[in-house]
Design a protein around this motif. Sequence first.
Motif, PDB file in Angstrom:
ATOM      1  N   ASP A 115       0.815  -1.199   0.122  1.00 24.21           N
ATOM      2  CA  ASP A 115       0.073   0.021  -0.095  1.00 24.21           C
ATOM      3  C   ASP A 115       0.882   1.299  -0.033  1.00 24.21           C
ATOM      4  OD1 ASP A 115       0.925  -0.537   2.713  1.00 24.21           O
ATOM      5  OD2 ASP A 115      -0.928   0.357   3.593  1.00 24.21           O
ATOM      6  N   GLU A 116       2.103   1.232   0.567  1.00 25.79           N
ATOM      7  CA  GLU A 116       2.979   2.419   0.674  1.00 25.79           C
ATOM      8  C   GLU A 116       3.595   2.399  -1.016  1.00 25.79           C
ATOM      9  OE1 GLU A 116       4.966   2.516   5.026  1.00 25.79           O
ATOM     10  OE2 GLU A 116       5.581   0.775   3.649  1.00 25.79           O
ATOM     11  N   ASN A 117       4.022   1.350  -1.440  1.00 28.33           N
ATOM     12  CA  ASN A 117       4.279   1.578  -2.808  1.00 28.33           C
ATOM     13  C   ASN A 117       3.335   2.314  -3.685  1.00 28.33           C
ATOM     14  OD1 ASN A 117       6.769   0.273  -2.182  1.00 28.33           O
ATOM     15  ND2 ASN A 117       5.696  -1.534  -2.840  1.00 28.33           N
ATOM     16  N   GLU A 118       1.936   1.863  -3.589  1.00 27.43           N
ATOM     17  CA  GLU A 118       0.790   2.639  -4.313  1.00 27.43           C
ATOM     18  C   GLU A 118       0.814   3.878  -4.118  1.00 27.43           C
ATOM     19  OE1 GLU A 118      -2.236   0.924  -6.193  1.00 27.43           O
ATOM     20  OE2 GLU A 118      -0.295   0.334  -6.713  1.00 27.43           O
ATOM     21  N   GLU A 119       0.974   4.303  -2.893  1.00 28.96           N
ATOM     22  CA  GLU A 119       0.737   5.536  -2.815  1.00 28.96           C
ATOM     23  C   GLU A 119       1.911   6.666  -3.355  1.00 28.96           C
ATOM     24  OE1 GLU A 119       0.988   6.238   1.573  1.00 28.96           O
ATOM     25  OE2 GLU A 119      -0.826   5.388   1.947  1.00 28.96           O
ATOM     26  N   ILE A 120       3.208   6.031  -3.380  1.00 30.42           N
ATOM     27  CA  ILE A 120       4.301   6.538  -4.149  1.00 30.42           C
ATOM     28  C   ILE A 120       4.234   6.393  -5.590  1.00 30.42           C
ATOM     29  CG2 ILE A 120       6.840   6.326  -4.263  1.00 30.42           C
ATOM     30  CD1 ILE A 120       6.997   5.429  -1.809  1.00 30.42           C
ATOM     31  N   LEU A 121       3.721   5.478  -6.032  1.00 28.54           N
ATOM     32  CA  LEU A 121       3.605   5.325  -7.554  1.00 28.54           C
ATOM     33  C   LEU A 121       2.554   6.509  -8.078  1.00 28.54           C
ATOM     34  CD1 LEU A 121       3.665   1.582  -7.974  1.00 28.54           C
ATOM     35  CD2 LEU A 121       5.185   2.845  -8.713  1.00 28.54           C
ATOM     36  N   ALA A 122       1.360   6.689  -7.296  1.00 26.48           N
ATOM     37  CA  ALA A 122       0.378   7.867  -7.808  1.00 26.48           C
ATOM     38  C   ALA A 122       0.836   9.154  -7.780  1.00 26.48           C
ATOM     39  CB  ALA A 122      -0.804   7.504  -6.598  1.00 26.48           C
ATOM     40  N   GLN A 123       1.859   9.358  -6.630  1.00 25.63           N
ATOM     41  CA  GLN A 123       2.712  10.733  -6.531  1.00 25.63           C
ATOM     42  C   GLN A 123       3.585  10.650  -7.726  1.00 25.63           C
ATOM     43  OE1 GLN A 123       5.557  10.878  -3.425  1.00 25.63           O
ATOM     44  NE2 GLN A 123       5.782  13.003  -3.363  1.00 25.63           N
ATOM     45  N   LEU A 124       4.502   9.481  -8.195  1.00 27.34           N
ATOM     46  CA  LEU A 124       5.304   9.841  -9.355  1.00 27.34           C
ATOM     47  C   LEU A 124       4.423   9.773 -10.558  1.00 27.34           C
ATOM     48  CD1 LEU A 124       7.703   6.914  -8.646  1.00 27.34           C
ATOM     49  CD2 LEU A 124       8.063   9.205  -8.117  1.00 27.34           C
ATOM     50  N   CYS A 125       3.258   9.293 -10.792  1.00 22.79           N
ATOM     51  CA  CYS A 125       2.363   9.683 -11.728  1.00 22.79           C
ATOM     52  C   CYS A 125       2.063  11.210 -11.998  1.00 22.79           C
ATOM     53  CB  CYS A 125       1.115   8.839 -11.762  1.00 22.79           C
ATOM     54  SG  CYS A 125      -0.040   8.866 -13.017  1.00 22.79           S
ATOM     55  N   ASP A 126       1.786  11.695 -10.657  1.00 22.26           N
ATOM     56  CA  ASP A 126       1.401  13.287 -10.886  1.00 22.26           C
ATOM     57  C   ASP A 126       2.716  14.109 -10.988  1.00 22.26           C
ATOM     58  OD1 ASP A 126      -1.424  12.587  -9.944  1.00 22.26           O
ATOM     59  OD2 ASP A 126      -0.961  12.917  -7.846  1.00 22.26           O
ATOM     60  N   LEU A 127       3.910  13.522 -10.516  1.00 24.90           N
ATOM     61  CA  LEU A 127       4.949  14.470 -10.621  1.00 24.90           C
ATOM     62  C   LEU A 127       5.361  14.224 -12.182  1.00 24.90           C
ATOM     63  CD1 LEU A 127       6.909  13.540  -7.740  1.00 24.90           C
ATOM     64  CD2 LEU A 127       6.100  15.623  -8.191  1.00 24.90           C
ATOM     65  N   GLN A 128       5.395  13.105 -12.957  1.00 32.02           N
ATOM     66  CA  GLN A 128       5.476  13.030 -14.298  1.00 32.02           C
ATOM     67  C   GLN A 128       4.610  13.998 -15.233  1.00 32.02           C
ATOM     68  OE1 GLN A 128       7.849  11.979 -16.410  1.00 32.02           O
ATOM     69  NE2 GLN A 128       6.438  11.829 -18.144  1.00 32.02           N
ATOM     70  N   ARG A 129       3.486  13.984 -14.781  1.00 39.24           N
ATOM     71  CA  ARG A 129       2.492  14.724 -15.510  1.00 39.24           C
ATOM     72  C   ARG A 129       2.866  16.101 -15.390  1.00 39.24           C
ATOM     73  NH1 ARG A 129      -3.317  13.201 -14.798  1.00 39.24           N
ATOM     74  NH2 ARG A 129      -2.615  13.543 -12.638  1.00 39.24           N
ATOM     75  N   GLU A 130       3.329  16.526 -14.062  1.00 39.20           N
ATOM     76  CA  GLU A 130       3.818  18.099 -13.760  1.00 39.20           C
ATOM     77  C   GLU A 130       5.026  18.372 -14.529  1.00 39.20           C
ATOM     78  OE1 GLU A 130       5.179  20.698  -9.738  1.00 39.20           O
ATOM     79  OE2 GLU A 130       4.257  18.827  -9.558  1.00 39.20           O
ATOM     80  N   TYR A 131       5.983  17.435 -14.717  1.00 34.71           N
ATOM     81  CA  TYR A 131       7.285  17.888 -15.380  1.00 34.71           C
ATOM     82  C   TYR A 131       7.409  17.326 -16.681  1.00 34.71           C
ATOM     83  CZ  TYR A 131       8.827  19.238 -10.773  1.00 34.71           C
ATOM     84  OH  TYR A 131       8.897  19.824  -9.690  1.00 34.71           O
ATOM     85  N   GLN A 132       6.150  16.981 -17.188  1.00 30.41           N
ATOM     86  CA  GLN A 132       6.392  16.496 -18.784  1.00 30.41           C
ATOM     87  C   GLN A 132       6.903  17.870 -19.587  1.00 30.41           C
ATOM     88  OE1 GLN A 132       5.474  13.625 -19.831  1.00 30.41           O
ATOM     89  NE2 GLN A 132       4.954  13.832 -22.078  1.00 30.41           N
ATOM     90  N   GLY A 133       7.730  17.386 -20.436  1.00 27.42           N
ATOM     91  CA  GLY A 133       8.239  18.262 -21.545  1.00 27.42           C
ATOM     92  C   GLY A 133       9.443  19.207 -20.851  1.00 27.42           C
ATOM     93  N   ARG A 134       9.980  18.908 -19.483  1.00 26.09           N
ATOM     94  CA  ARG A 134      11.167  19.314 -19.106  1.00 26.09           C
ATOM     95  C   ARG A 134      11.930  18.125 -18.752  1.00 26.09           C
ATOM     96  NH1 ARG A 134       7.603  22.750 -15.900  1.00 26.09           N
ATOM     97  NH2 ARG A 134       8.644  22.007 -14.033  1.00 26.09           N
TER      98      ARG A 134
END
Length: 480
Positions: free
Chosen positions: A230-249
């Motif tokens: 469940d901790e992995n799930e939380e971090i993966l969701a965070q990474l998905c959001d971060l990838q979307r935020e930094y897309q293009g850079r």
Amino acid sequence: MGTNLSMDAGHAVGVGPLQETVPDLDSPRGDPKIAMPHVIAWNITRRCNLACAHCYISAGSWHEADSELDTKTCFRVIDEILAVNPGPLLILSGGEPLVREDLEEVADYASQQGATVVVGTNGTGLTDERIGSLMAAGVQGVALSIDSLNPQYHDRFRHGEGALSETLAAVDRLGQHELDFLVQVSVTKGNRSELENIVAWADEKGAVCVNVYFLVETGRGAGMQGLKPDENEEILAQLCDLQREYQGRMMVRSKCQPQLMRHVYERDHDSSLLNYQTRCPCGVQYCRITPEGKVTPCPYMPEVAGDLTERTFGDIWKDAKIFKLLRNGDLGGKCGRCEYREVCGGCRARAYAVDGDFLGPDLSCAYEPAPGVAPTVPVTRDVMYGESPTLSLPWSPEAESRLSSIPSFVRGVVGTRIEKFAIEAGYDQVTLEVMSEVRKGMPIDFSKRMPFFARGRPGKLRNAERTSGVDETRPRVENR
């Protein structure tokens, strides 16, 4: 730990030494156009000035150089790799590769022969002089280990007082020399709250990628406990959001936790990560070479596919039984019935570390598929990383040269995007000028600069390219 490749309900079960017979496993994943060594991680030494708590190769200062492949043998191995794939991405790592006095010789030889060479280092030895010598040897980027911006945590985790300050100083030097770098973070309970800040810092410093590694219990890491599902799930969701935020850079992605792909597939259909052709690439598009010349599916799976002092790389890549099963064997447990088994498939090294079954379930995953074997989710891209481009327009010789110098794993996506742009813009031929206009059509939209993996090698440019006024081989590193 040995692995028996006897078959039970269509997948391998680990109970003993590798069997000599493997069932016929012909499938599209075994197609040589797909099963291509696009990325090779080469641990060229076990020696290291640090002794990191989780090190999969148990590196340290006590190791000797005697067992390492010598320079001449390294050249032979490079020739054998390039006979299978003329344009691989070669990661020279360790241990600490900077301790090898012939590192630049090996890098230069590989680069001159056609490989894109990067170096994986803890960064503490990256002086101005060493960065200059690496660049002169054709090294296109470095991967730096930074687990925290708090020196107390990082230095304790890496077992080296002052390690963080030396690595951070190296980051500034890399920016001054305009050499691309990636940041590697091993996530634990102790630093998971820092991930957002580390990613923001890496972006500010000009990193092209942040790789977040999840523990595989092997090497010294065998004595550590990874995060709960469940901790992995939380971090993966965070990474998905971060990838979307930094897309293009900057790219943000997980390592040894391909379950990120499920999050991306469900939440971000525009993500460049969907160009990855997964189930775990180990033995399919990726492998590792040990300091002694053993070939394994990845750095975190010690099962030996073959010995380069006895067989050629090409023979091992083509014929090793463990590679055949990783390419074509059916996954077991919940990974085998999951609808995401082709875009994720779980970490094969972690499955092996837990019970010796590299086709078994990855128990670090919290997702529970429905009973029965579900249809797989569809691939969402026409061209995936690792595939060859299907080109329809004529290309100038200089443009063809530029495309051929891009690492093979990304060449298909790059070539397809360039042609799409050219056709939509009304061009009837792809030239260097057209390629210069299409940086936003790269697989990752680096609108300010292209990273090493989407850019040609300077040493391979033709004279016509150098005099054309269009030379994008140099990175544009900016603090943002």
